[in-house]
Enzyme design. Structure first.
Site: not given
Ligand code: CMP
Length: 138
Positions: A9, A49, A57, A85, A91, A102, A112, A115, A126
């Protein structure tokens, strides 16, 4: 072999963390099947998203995803979806386990750093959102 979709990100790209995150990806046995740097447009971020569109948010998340370039990735490994993950961590970095990306790099729950797809169905959506089939090299 399973594929998953990942993003480095803007908060991480801005802090020159691309190399450190790719090093963790490769040293944990993932193959990088596709990779490109991109500047997301607001409509691309909102479409990506869309499952979160009712969340409070959503506006700030999509804005922060357009605040600078990102790195888009397709990662390949056995059980790549849960493995990525796990490597990212929770998250919210406050809840993330020690040694996760993270925990070590995220700024906060929104910025964070990375993704990752949360299911096979979302991974397929995705990956195809950002890559054509010919760009994904197993
Ligand atoms: P990501 O894995 O990209 O999936 C959805 C994103 O929404 C998540 O990482 C965070 O960046 C963001 N997010 C999730 N929950 C919150 C929250 N409570 N407040 C702000 N941002 C959030």
């Amino acid at each position: 072999m399973e594929k998953t979709f990942a993003i480095i990100k803007p908060d991480a790209v801005e802090r020159n963390l691309i190399g450190k995150i790719l090093e963790r990806i490769e040293s944990n046995g993932f193959k990088i099947a596709a990779m490109k740097k991109a500047q997301l447009t607001p409509s691309q971020a909102k479409g990506f998203y869309y499952v979160h569109k009712e969340r409070p948010f959503f506006g700030s998340l999509t804005e922060s995803m357009c605040s600078g370039p990102v790195v888009l990735l397709v990662l390949e490994k056995e059980n790549a979806i849960p493995a990525w993950r796990e490597l990212m961590g929770a998250t919210n970095p406050e809840d993330a386990a020690a040694g996760t990306i993270r925990k070590d790099f995220a700024v906060n729950i929104e910025q964070n750093s990375t993704h990752g797809s949360d299911s096979a169905e979302n991974a397929a959506f995705e990956m195809s959102y950002f890559f054509s089939e010919t760009e994904i090299l197993s």
